[in-house]
Design a protein around this motif. Structure first.
Motif, mmCIF file in Angstrom:
data_model
loop_
_atom_site.group_PDB
_atom_site.id
_atom_site.type_symbol
_atom_site.label_atom_id
_atom_site.label_comp_id
_atom_site.label_asym_id
_atom_site.label_seq_id
_atom_site.Cartn_x
_atom_site.Cartn_y
_atom_site.Cartn_z
ATOM 1 N N ASP A 1 0.837 -1.201 0.000
ATOM 2 C CA ASP A 1 0.000 0.000 0.000
ATOM 3 C C ASP A 1 0.871 1.250 0.000
ATOM 4 O O ASP A 1 0.615 2.222 -0.715
ATOM 5 C CB ASP A 1 -0.893 0.039 1.226
ATOM 6 C CG ASP A 1 -2.072 -0.897 1.080
ATOM 7 O OD1 ASP A 1 -2.243 -1.452 -0.033
ATOM 8 O OD2 ASP A 1 -2.804 -1.115 2.075
ATOM 9 N N GLU A 2 1.917 1.220 0.836
ATOM 10 C CA GLU A 2 2.865 2.330 0.944
ATOM 11 C C GLU A 2 3.453 2.620 -0.437
ATOM 12 O O GLU A 2 3.566 3.793 -0.858
ATOM 13 C CB GLU A 2 4.002 1.975 1.906
ATOM 14 C CG GLU A 2 3.579 1.949 3.364
ATOM 15 C CD GLU A 2 3.629 3.315 4.008
ATOM 16 O OE1 GLU A 2 4.732 3.902 4.068
ATOM 17 O OE2 GLU A 2 2.544 3.788 4.450
ATOM 18 N N ARG B 1 0.938 4.193 -2.603
ATOM 19 C CA ARG B 1 0.611 5.561 -2.221
ATOM 20 C C ARG B 1 1.790 6.510 -2.409
ATOM 21 O O ARG B 1 1.672 7.604 -2.889
ATOM 22 C CB ARG B 1 0.149 5.599 -0.767
ATOM 23 C CG ARG B 1 -1.380 5.667 -0.662
ATOM 24 C CD ARG B 1 -1.809 5.912 0.751
ATOM 25 N NE ARG B 1 -1.651 4.689 1.547
ATOM 26 C CZ ARG B 1 -1.073 4.661 2.721
ATOM 27 N NH1 ARG B 1 -0.526 5.731 3.228
ATOM 28 N NH2 ARG B 1 -1.003 3.527 3.368
ATOM 29 N N GLN B 2 2.974 6.122 -1.992
ATOM 30 C CA GLN B 2 4.086 7.046 -1.937
ATOM 31 C C GLN B 2 5.199 6.728 -2.928
ATOM 32 O O GLN B 2 6.204 7.405 -3.006
ATOM 33 C CB GLN B 2 4.659 7.067 -0.510
ATOM 34 C CG GLN B 2 3.618 7.505 0.484
ATOM 35 C CD GLN B 2 4.066 7.343 1.913
ATOM 36 O OE1 GLN B 2 5.192 6.924 2.163
ATOM 37 N NE2 GLN B 2 3.198 7.701 2.824
ATOM 38 N N GLY B 3 5.088 5.679 -3.565
ATOM 39 C CA GLY B 3 6.144 5.311 -4.527
ATOM 40 C C GLY B 3 7.210 4.471 -3.888
ATOM 41 O O GLY B 3 7.368 4.446 -2.657
ATOM 42 N N GLU B 4 7.871 3.719 -4.666
ATOM 43 C CA GLU B 4 8.809 2.724 -4.164
ATOM 44 C C GLU B 4 10.069 3.357 -3.570
ATOM 45 O O GLU B 4 10.731 2.777 -2.719
ATOM 46 C CB GLU B 4 9.187 1.764 -5.307
ATOM 47 C CG GLU B 4 9.650 0.455 -4.800
ATOM 48 C CD GLU B 4 9.901 -0.527 -5.923
ATOM 49 O OE1 GLU B 4 9.197 -0.503 -6.937
ATOM 50 O OE2 GLU B 4 10.824 -1.343 -5.768
ATOM 51 N N SER B 5 10.366 4.579 -3.977
ATOM 52 C CA SER B 5 11.599 5.225 -3.511
ATOM 53 C C SER B 5 11.609 5.440 -2.002
ATOM 54 O O SER B 5 12.654 5.469 -1.375
ATOM 55 C CB SER B 5 11.800 6.556 -4.247
ATOM 56 O OG SER B 5 10.657 7.367 -4.039
ATOM 57 N N ARG B 6 10.388 5.527 -1.418
ATOM 58 C CA ARG B 6 10.320 5.781 0.033
ATOM 59 C C ARG B 6 10.353 4.480 0.841
ATOM 60 O O ARG B 6 10.398 4.512 2.072
ATOM 61 C CB ARG B 6 9.048 6.567 0.373
ATOM 62 C CG ARG B 6 9.112 8.023 -0.133
ATOM 63 C CD ARG B 6 7.841 8.738 0.279
ATOM 64 N NE ARG B 6 7.692 8.785 1.690
ATOM 65 C CZ ARG B 6 8.184 9.774 2.426
ATOM 66 N NH1 ARG B 6 8.870 10.735 1.862
ATOM 67 N NH2 ARG B 6 8.003 9.805 3.706
ATOM 68 N N THR C 1 10.762 3.640 4.948
ATOM 69 C CA THR C 1 9.653 3.032 5.711
ATOM 70 C C THR C 1 10.147 1.776 6.451
ATOM 71 O O THR C 1 9.875 1.585 7.640
ATOM 72 C CB THR C 1 8.523 2.640 4.748
ATOM 73 O OG1 THR C 1 8.193 3.773 3.956
ATOM 74 C CG2 THR C 1 7.324 2.136 5.498
#
Lengths: 249, 475
Positions: free
Chosen positions: B70-71, B74-79, B83
């Motif tokens: 989900d992350e 929502r935020q893209g794989e770069s983050r 996380t």
């Protein structure tokens, strides 16, 4: 207790004195033989074959000694004696039995019989026992502290025996033997009575215990000068008698 | 007969060996079965719990994985590395691994082997991973990176150990509880068996009137049946003995009465003056035979009386030393006149018994010794208290009895060949044996080296050594 005929202490032991004896026995032959032999000894004998009748007769008439069979119709010998004693009659009772077991003897004596004789018995045994019972009824429970026979003197407190002035040294059993003979002075004591009273044996050892002790006692008495004091009565037993008559064979 | 008589019977309930108690082995087996059942149940429960926890773990891991997905959405794989780093720091019970498609580690420390997708068991790596095993799930991210989420199985194992200990505890408590419940029940059973056993011992000791007590409290079971059967057996035995006694009494009466008449007539005949001398001798001989017959008759009656008698009714406490001395003294002149010697070696010897019968026991044995020893022999009469009971013994230094014949001489009418010519009813030693048996005494015949030694050893009915009221034996 009614004791007819007890007037003369000296003559009552002799045959010829009319002493009353009651025989309670259901076998007529045995009863009549017993009665005949006792009558020969000079007793006045009544015979009854039933315990209840005997009880009534004993209440109505005084007897010196009662000879009661253990097994009787209606009221047996032991119940008879118990009933007699309950009524306060203290006439000596000789229980005669065909059972002869130790337990039977104990039951008989516990219920008030004075002596106990197993059938078949010798007449001499019966006569000696009747005489001893008669003496017991006369003397009561008194135990004299001194016994004497002629010049023989027994001091029962000191347990010493003297002939005239000299002391006779006796072993304990010989002393006891002499004591029993003296308590029955003038009356024969049978071998069986001696076994019971001197040794406490209720059985008959098949050896000459009594004869041997008598002969040892006799030789000690004779060594002290008492000649022929203890006499043997053939078949009957022994008697201590001050009369130094000839010893029967 | 041996010098070491059999040990006295042991009273029930006095057993020190608990293993001999009825049911105890069954009880132990029961405990073992209960424990085994708990072990099996524990194993089953363990695998069940393990399977259950594993399912839970998988669900949790998949949940965490989808939350990471989900992350990414929502935020893209770069983050994602950040996380993971945050989530690892906060530690929610998960470990992660993020490896780029080029093989570059972007985050996490799980150390999942590369190239393996789906569920897998991952052993811990390095110092940090020591002793840890992870359940992990690996997936590729949209960029082709390698993402895995794992959870330490050691937590489950700790939980499993906890469960195992609880199971063992419960098993032990269960086993002890069942043992305790069984003991309460068994105690009652033992008590009831002990009552039956006590009754048997009392009967053995001579009280035939005792019966097994039975309570109405519980339903009748097998033990009650045993007690009832024993009571019925005792009733029957009692009836038979009473019948035998009655027969003996009747026989005694029916024989003694005619014998009485016979004896009286013979006595009268013997004294009759009309009898010729040779006739008188015949009558005397018949009279003598009759007396001999009566002796045997009396001995037989006495034997049956002693054997059928209840001693506990008429036993008194007495000193065998006194009995031995009294009887030995009575026989002393006879023995000495016959050229033999009698010696007494006694010390206090208290027993419970019948004084008349015990005197007869000693007398019969002395007579026996007198009859079977040559002149010059020594007869020893002894009594005393020993560790194994009170003893009375009569010994001689005569020819003795061969070991194989020692037991036989106690039987009625048995006579050794060499004694056949001598007088005696043949019942003397049987009466001795009967008297000894009535007193719970062990009678033993042994070699006196040379000669015969007859010993009666008295024990109490309960098998214990007779207590002494006097001082210990000097010997």
């Amino acid at each position: 207790m009614q004791t007819p005929g007890h007037t003369d202490m000296q003559t009552m032991d002799r045959p010829g004195t009319s002493l009353a004896i009651l025989i309670v026995e259901d076998d007529s032959q045995v009863a009549s033989e017993m009665a005949a032999s006792l009558e020969l000894e000079g007793y006045v004998v009544s015979v009854v074959d039933d315990g209840l009748v005997a009880l009534d007769l004993a209440a109505a008439q005084g007897f010196d000694v009662m000879i009661v069979d253990r097994m009787l119709p209606r009221l047996d010998g032991v119940s008879f004696v118990r009933a007699l004693r309950t009524r306060g009659n203290t006439t000596p009772v000789l229980l005669v039995t065909a059972l002869g077991t130790v337990a039977d003897r104990v039951v008989g004596l516990e219920n008030g019989a004075d002596d106990y004789l197993v059938k078949p018995f010798a007449f001499d045994e019966l006569h000696a026992r009747v005489r001893a019972l008669k003496r017991r009824s006369r003397d009561g429970q008194d135990e004299p502290t001194r016994l004497a026979c002629g010049a023989l003197d027994m001091n029962r407190l000191a347990r010493r025996v003297y002939w005239e002035a000299s002391e006779i040294d006796l072993l304990p059993l010989e002393y006891r033997l002499l004591e029993v003979l003296l308590m029955n002075a003038g009356r024969p004591v049978t071998r069986m009575m001696l076994l019971e009273q001197v040794w406490g044996f209720r059985f008959d050892p098949r050896t000459n215990i009594v004869e041997t002790h008598i002969s040892h006692l006799r030789s000690k008495l004779e060594a002290a000068g008492a000649q022929r004091l203890v006499k043997t009565i053939r078949g009957a037993g022994y008697v201590i008698d001050p009369d130094p008559g000839p010893t029967p064979a | 007969m041996s010098e070491s008589p059999r040990p006295p019977p042991r009273a029930f309930g006095s057993s020190q060996q608990i293993w001999r108690r009825p049911g105890i082995r069954l009880a132990v087996l029961q405990v073992v079965v209960i424990l085994a059942a708990f072990v099996v149940a524990g194993q089953v429960a363990r695998s069940e719990i393990q399977a259950l926890s594993e399912r839970t773990f998988r669900r949790e891991i998949l949940g965490e994985m989808s939350s990471l997905q989900d992350e990414i959405l929502r935020q893209g794989e770069s983050r994602l590395p950040r996380t993971i780093e945050r989530r690892t720091r906060l530690w929610r019970g998960f470990e992660y691994d993020l490896v780029s498609s080029k093989g570059e580690v972007l985050g996490g420390r799980l150390g999942t082997p590369e190239g393996q997708l789906g569920w897998q068991i991952v052993p811990g790596r390095g110092e940090w991973g020591q002793g840890k095993t992870f359940l992990a799930y690996a997936q590729t991210t949209p960029s082709g990176a390698w993402l895995s989420v794992g959870k330490n199985l050691a937590d489950v194992q700790r939980e499993m150990r906890l469960v195992t200990w609880r199971l063992i505890g419960a098993g032990l408590i269960g086993a002890l509880a069942s043992l305790a419940a069984w003991m309460i029940f068994a105690q009652e059973t033992w008590r009831r068996l002990a009552r039956i056993s006590d009754t048997a011992h009392q009967v053995r000791a001579g009280s035939l009137a005792v019966r097994v007590p039975h309570s109405e409290a519980h339903l009748a079971d097998d033990i009650d049946d045993v007690g009832l059967a024993m009571n019925q057996m005792l009733d029957r035995i009692g009836g038979l003995i009473a019948q035998l006694r009655q027969v003996t009494t009747d026989v005694a009466h029916d024989l003694r009465t005619p014998l009485s008449r016979m004896r009286q007539k013979l006595e009268r005949l013997e004294r009759s003056a009309r009898l010729a001398t040779e006739d008188r001798d015949s009558v005397s001989a018949i009279h003598g035979d009759l007396l001999e017959l009566l002796r045997t008759f009396d001995a037989l009656l006495q034997l049956s009386e002693i054997e059928g008698r209840n001693l506990s009714e008429d036993g008194v406490v007495l000193d065998l030393e006194e009995v031995a001395r009294r009887v030995a003294d009575a026989f002393r002149p006879d023995v000495e006149d016959s050229g033999r010697r009698i010696q007494i070696e006694t010390s206090a010897a208290w027993v419970q018994g019948d004084p008349d019968l015990l005197a007869q026991l000693v007398a019969n044995l002395i007579e026996n010794a007198l009859r079977h020893t040559p002149a010059g022999a020594t007869i020893t009469v002894g009594a005393g208290t020993f560790d194994d009971g009170v003893r009375i013994w009569i010994a001689d230094n005569g020819p003795g009895i061969a070991p194989d014949q020692r037991k036989a001489v106690l039987a009625p009418y048995f006579r050794l060949d060499r004694s056949r010519g001598s007088p005696g009813s043949g019942l003397g030693l049987s009466i001795v044996a009967a008297i000894a048996a009535r007193h719970n005494a062990d009678l033993s015949l042994s070699d006196n080296g040379p000669g015969l030694k007859v010993t009666a050893r008295f024990t109490r009915p309960d098998g214990k050594v007779t207590q002494t009221a006097g001082p210990k034996a000097r010997r």
